[in-house]
Design a protein around this motif. Structure first.
Motif, PDB file in Angstrom:
ATOM      1  N   ALA A  81       0.855  -1.187   0.000  1.00  0.00           N
ATOM      2  CA  ALA A  81       0.000   0.000   0.000  1.00  0.00           C
ATOM      3  C   ALA A  81       0.893   1.240   0.000  1.00  0.00           C
ATOM      4  CB  ALA A  81      -0.909  -0.001   1.227  1.00  0.00           C
ATOM      5  N   THR A  82       0.767   2.038  -1.060  1.00  0.00           N
ATOM      6  CA  THR A  82       1.569   3.254  -1.159  1.00  0.00           C
ATOM      7  C   THR A  82       0.717   4.470  -0.817  1.00  0.00           C
ATOM      8  OG1 THR A  82       1.109   3.386  -3.542  1.00  0.00           O
ATOM      9  CG2 THR A  82       3.144   2.262  -2.865  1.00  0.00           C
ATOM     10  N   GLU A  83       1.393   5.519  -0.383  1.00  0.00           N
ATOM     11  CA  GLU A  83       0.696   6.719   0.080  1.00  0.00           C
ATOM     12  C   GLU A  83       0.408   7.722  -1.025  1.00  0.00           C
ATOM     13  OE1 GLU A  83      -0.566   6.803   3.082  1.00  0.00           O
ATOM     14  OE2 GLU A  83       0.410   4.889   3.505  1.00  0.00           O
ATOM     15  N   ASP A  84       1.230   7.723  -2.079  1.00  0.00           N
ATOM     16  CA  ASP A  84       1.073   8.732  -3.124  1.00  0.00           C
ATOM     17  C   ASP A  84       1.736   8.258  -4.417  1.00  0.00           C
ATOM     18  OD1 ASP A  84       3.850   9.085  -2.679  1.00  0.00           O
ATOM     19  OD2 ASP A  84       3.513  10.807  -1.372  1.00  0.00           O
ATOM     20  N   GLN A  85       1.655   9.103  -5.446  1.00  0.00           N
ATOM     21  CA  GLN A  85       2.232   8.734  -6.736  1.00  0.00           C
ATOM     22  C   GLN A  85       3.744   8.604  -6.663  1.00  0.00           C
ATOM     23  OE1 GLN A  85       0.120   8.176  -9.625  1.00  0.00           O
ATOM     24  NE2 GLN A  85       1.990   7.031 -10.072  1.00  0.00           N
ATOM     25  N   ALA A  86       4.384   9.455  -5.880  1.00  0.00           N
ATOM     26  CA  ALA A  86       5.849   9.398  -5.783  1.00  0.00           C
ATOM     27  C   ALA A  86       6.310   8.053  -5.220  1.00  0.00           C
ATOM     28  CB  ALA A  86       6.365  10.549  -4.926  1.00  0.00           C
ATOM     29  N   GLU A  87       5.663   7.572  -4.174  1.00  0.00           N
ATOM     30  CA  GLU A  87       6.040   6.274  -3.604  1.00  0.00           C
ATOM     31  C   GLU A  87       5.696   5.144  -4.575  1.00  0.00           C
ATOM     32  OE1 GLU A  87       5.670   3.718   0.533  1.00  0.00           O
ATOM     33  OE2 GLU A  87       4.037   5.103   0.043  1.00  0.00           O
ATOM     34  N   THR A  88       4.548   5.248  -5.225  1.00  0.00           N
ATOM     35  CA  THR A  88       4.151   4.253  -6.224  1.00  0.00           C
ATOM     36  C   THR A  88       5.204   4.177  -7.321  1.00  0.00           C
ATOM     37  OG1 THR A  88       1.811   4.643  -5.758  1.00  0.00           O
ATOM     38  CG2 THR A  88       2.343   3.618  -7.885  1.00  0.00           C
ATOM     39  N   ASP A  89       5.590   5.323  -7.850  1.00  0.00           N
ATOM     40  CA  ASP A  89       6.588   5.372  -8.924  1.00  0.00           C
ATOM     41  C   ASP A  89       7.927   4.808  -8.451  1.00  0.00           C
ATOM     42  OD1 ASP A  89       4.690   6.624 -10.516  1.00  0.00           O
ATOM     43  OD2 ASP A  89       5.598   8.620 -10.331  1.00  0.00           O
ATOM     44  N   ARG A  90       8.370   5.188  -7.263  1.00  0.00           N
ATOM     45  CA  ARG A  90       9.678   4.752  -6.760  1.00  0.00           C
ATOM     46  C   ARG A  90       9.745   3.236  -6.653  1.00  0.00           C
ATOM     47  NH1 ARG A  90      12.116   3.136  -2.277  1.00  0.00           N
ATOM     48  NH2 ARG A  90      10.346   3.399  -0.885  1.00  0.00           N
ATOM     49  N   LEU A  91       8.720   2.622  -6.049  1.00  0.00           N
ATOM     50  CA  LEU A  91       8.739   1.173  -5.853  1.00  0.00           C
ATOM     51  C   LEU A  91       8.562   0.426  -7.172  1.00  0.00           C
ATOM     52  CD1 LEU A  91       6.779   0.896  -2.507  1.00  0.00           C
ATOM     53  CD2 LEU A  91       9.251   0.857  -2.869  1.00  0.00           C
ATOM     54  N   TRP A  92       7.593   0.849  -7.980  1.00  0.00           N
ATOM     55  CA  TRP A  92       7.362   0.220  -9.280  1.00  0.00           C
ATOM     56  C   TRP A  92       8.636   0.287 -10.134  1.00  0.00           C
ATOM     57  CZ3 TRP A  92       3.083  -2.033 -11.770  1.00  0.00           C
ATOM     58  CH2 TRP A  92       3.195  -2.174 -13.156  1.00  0.00           C
ATOM     59  N   ASN A  93       9.221   1.473 -10.219  1.00  0.00           N
ATOM     60  CA  ASN A  93      10.405   1.656 -11.049  1.00  0.00           C
ATOM     61  C   ASN A  93      11.590   0.853 -10.525  1.00  0.00           C
ATOM     62  OD1 ASN A  93       8.890   3.339 -12.679  1.00  0.00           O
ATOM     63  ND2 ASN A  93       9.668   5.211 -11.739  1.00  0.00           N
ATOM     64  N   ALA A  94      11.716   0.721  -9.217  1.00  0.00           N
ATOM     65  CA  ALA A  94      12.808  -0.077  -8.641  1.00  0.00           C
ATOM     66  C   ALA A  94      12.655  -1.543  -9.034  1.00  0.00           C
ATOM     67  CB  ALA A  94      12.845   0.074  -7.125  1.00  0.00           C
ATOM     68  N   ILE A  95      11.447  -2.059  -8.959  1.00  0.00           N
ATOM     69  CA  ILE A  95      11.212  -3.475  -9.281  1.00  0.00           C
ATOM     70  C   ILE A  95      11.348  -3.717 -10.778  1.00  0.00           C
ATOM     71  CG2 ILE A  95       9.453  -5.292  -9.337  1.00  0.00           C
ATOM     72  CD1 ILE A  95       8.452  -4.079  -6.616  1.00  0.00           C
ATOM     73  N   VAL A  96      10.620  -2.953 -11.575  1.00  0.00           N
ATOM     74  CA  VAL A  96      10.626  -3.157 -13.024  1.00  0.00           C
ATOM     75  C   VAL A  96      11.968  -2.752 -13.628  1.00  0.00           C
ATOM     76  CG1 VAL A  96       9.531  -2.441 -15.192  1.00  0.00           C
ATOM     77  CG2 VAL A  96       8.118  -2.964 -13.195  1.00  0.00           C
ATOM     78  N   GLY A  97      12.568  -1.697 -13.107  1.00  0.00           N
ATOM     79  CA  GLY A  97      13.814  -1.186 -13.664  1.00  0.00           C
ATOM     80  C   GLY A  97      15.051  -1.997 -13.315  1.00  0.00           C
ATOM     81  N   SER A 115       5.874 -11.783  -7.512  1.00  0.00           N
ATOM     82  CA  SER A 115       4.876 -10.792  -7.921  1.00  0.00           C
ATOM     83  C   SER A 115       4.638  -9.775  -6.811  1.00  0.00           C
ATOM     84  CB  SER A 115       3.555 -11.483  -8.261  1.00  0.00           C
ATOM     85  OG  SER A 115       3.696 -12.243  -9.437  1.00  0.00           O
ATOM     86  N   TRP A 116       4.468  -8.543  -7.227  1.00  0.00           N
ATOM     87  CA  TRP A 116       4.208  -7.415  -6.328  1.00  0.00           C
ATOM     88  C   TRP A 116       3.008  -6.652  -6.854  1.00  0.00           C
ATOM     89  CZ3 TRP A 116       7.373  -6.791  -2.101  1.00  0.00           C
ATOM     90  CH2 TRP A 116       8.538  -7.563  -2.090  1.00  0.00           C
ATOM     91  N   GLN A 117       2.144  -6.249  -5.944  1.00  0.00           N
ATOM     92  CA  GLN A 117       1.051  -5.344  -6.279  1.00  0.00           C
ATOM     93  C   GLN A 117       1.398  -4.009  -5.640  1.00  0.00           C
ATOM     94  OE1 GLN A 117      -3.032  -6.902  -5.677  1.00  0.00           O
ATOM     95  NE2 GLN A 117      -1.972  -8.738  -4.952  1.00  0.00           N
ATOM     96  N   ILE A 118       1.714  -3.026  -6.445  1.00  0.00           N
ATOM     97  CA  ILE A 118       2.035  -1.693  -5.935  1.00  0.00           C
ATOM     98  C   ILE A 118       0.735  -0.901  -6.000  1.00  0.00           C
ATOM     99  CG2 ILE A 118       3.547   0.299  -6.129  1.00  0.00           C
ATOM    100  CD1 ILE A 118       4.976  -2.423  -5.517  1.00  0.00           C
ATOM    101  N   THR A 119       0.074  -0.807  -4.854  1.00  0.00           N
ATOM    102  CA  THR A 119      -1.315  -0.367  -4.791  1.00  0.00           C
ATOM    103  C   THR A 119      -1.471   0.912  -3.961  1.00  0.00           C
ATOM    104  OG1 THR A 119      -1.917  -2.716  -4.813  1.00  0.00           O
ATOM    105  CG2 THR A 119      -3.652  -1.155  -4.231  1.00  0.00           C
ATOM    106  N   PRO A 120      -1.665   2.051  -4.619  1.00  0.00           N
ATOM    107  CA  PRO A 120      -1.915   3.274  -3.860  1.00  0.00           C
ATOM    108  C   PRO A 120      -3.181   3.135  -3.005  1.00  0.00           C
ATOM    109  CG  PRO A 120      -1.477   3.759  -6.174  1.00  0.00           C
ATOM    110  CD  PRO A 120      -1.648   2.271  -6.057  1.00  0.00           C
ATOM    111  N   ARG A 121      -3.125   3.662  -1.810  1.00  0.00           N
ATOM    112  CA  ARG A 121      -4.300   3.609  -0.926  1.00  0.00           C
ATOM    113  C   ARG A 121      -5.518   4.240  -1.604  1.00  0.00           C
ATOM    114  NH1 ARG A 121      -2.855   1.720   4.019  1.00  0.00           N
ATOM    115  NH2 ARG A 121      -0.677   2.000   4.634  1.00  0.00           N
ATOM    116  N   VAL A 122      -5.279   5.254  -2.422  1.00  0.00           N
ATOM    117  CA  VAL A 122      -6.366   5.915  -3.152  1.00  0.00           C
ATOM    118  C   VAL A 122      -7.135   4.897  -3.994  1.00  0.00           C
ATOM    119  CG1 VAL A 122      -6.759   7.504  -5.101  1.00  0.00           C
ATOM    120  CG2 VAL A 122      -5.331   8.200  -3.180  1.00  0.00           C
ATOM    121  N   LEU A 123      -6.431   3.968  -4.616  1.00  0.00           N
ATOM    122  CA  LEU A 123      -7.094   2.955  -5.433  1.00  0.00           C
ATOM    123  C   LEU A 123      -7.958   2.048  -4.571  1.00  0.00           C
ATOM    124  CD1 LEU A 123      -7.626   1.335  -8.015  1.00  0.00           C
ATOM    125  CD2 LEU A 123      -5.482   0.100  -7.562  1.00  0.00           C
TER     126      LEU A 123
END
Length: 159
Positions: A81-97, A115-123
């Motif tokens: 569960a991520t708090e915002d777009q910046a955290e979502t981007d950081r984790l997603w990009n670290a894994i995929v990149g 497998s990872w689900q990078i899921t913003p709390r907003v979603l």
């Protein structure tokens, strides 16, 4: 002390590398012990890393270097569960990149196949909205995404 319940993840020969990678990107994550094989075993030799104790965001895990007999799949995933777009981007990009693979609806795989689900709390909040129309709009927006776009989810929820 060994936890009563520990997630055991099967690796070929790189459990320590995976655990150290997770510790480098996720908060409250650490490698806590590395154990070497006391004798030869089907996937390795005496003295090689057999198991690695680590935590992933506080969840106790054990990496087992069991060889190439089993592969990870989407039937198991870590949901973050991520708090915002910046955290979502950081984790997603670290894994995929770092040799990982993007998938749909916030899912991705790391280079070891976990497998990872990078899921913003907003979603999560949007797709469980008591306003079923708002939830449906957010869900339909999510279904078109790879990495979750917080602004698009919020806009879809508002209509």
């Amino acid at each position: 002390m060994i936890s009563k319940n520990t997630v055991c993840l099967w690796f070929n020969k790189d459990a320590q590398e995976a655990a150290e990678f997770y510790a480098s990107i996720f908060p409250d994550t650490a490698v806590t012990a590395v154990h070497r094989a006391p004798g030869d075993y089907p996937a390795g030799k005496e003295g090689e890393v057999l198991t690695v104790e680590f935590t992933v965001m506080g969840i106790p895990c054990l990496g087992l270097n069991g060889g190439d007999g089993f592969k990870h799949n989407e039937a198991f995933s870590f949901q973050v569960a991520t708090e915002d777009q910046a955290e979502t981007d950081r984790l997603w990009n670290a894994i995929v990149g770092n040799g990982g693979q993007a998938s749909a609806c916030g899912w991705c795989k790391d280079r070891w196949g976990i497998s990872w689900q990078i899921t913003p709390r907003v979603l999560s909040e949007a797709i469980t909205d008591p306003d079923r129309a708002a939830a449906k709009r957010a869900f339909e927006a999510m279904m078109e995404m790879g990495k979750i776009d917080v602004a698009k989810i919020e806009a879809a929820r508002r209509g």
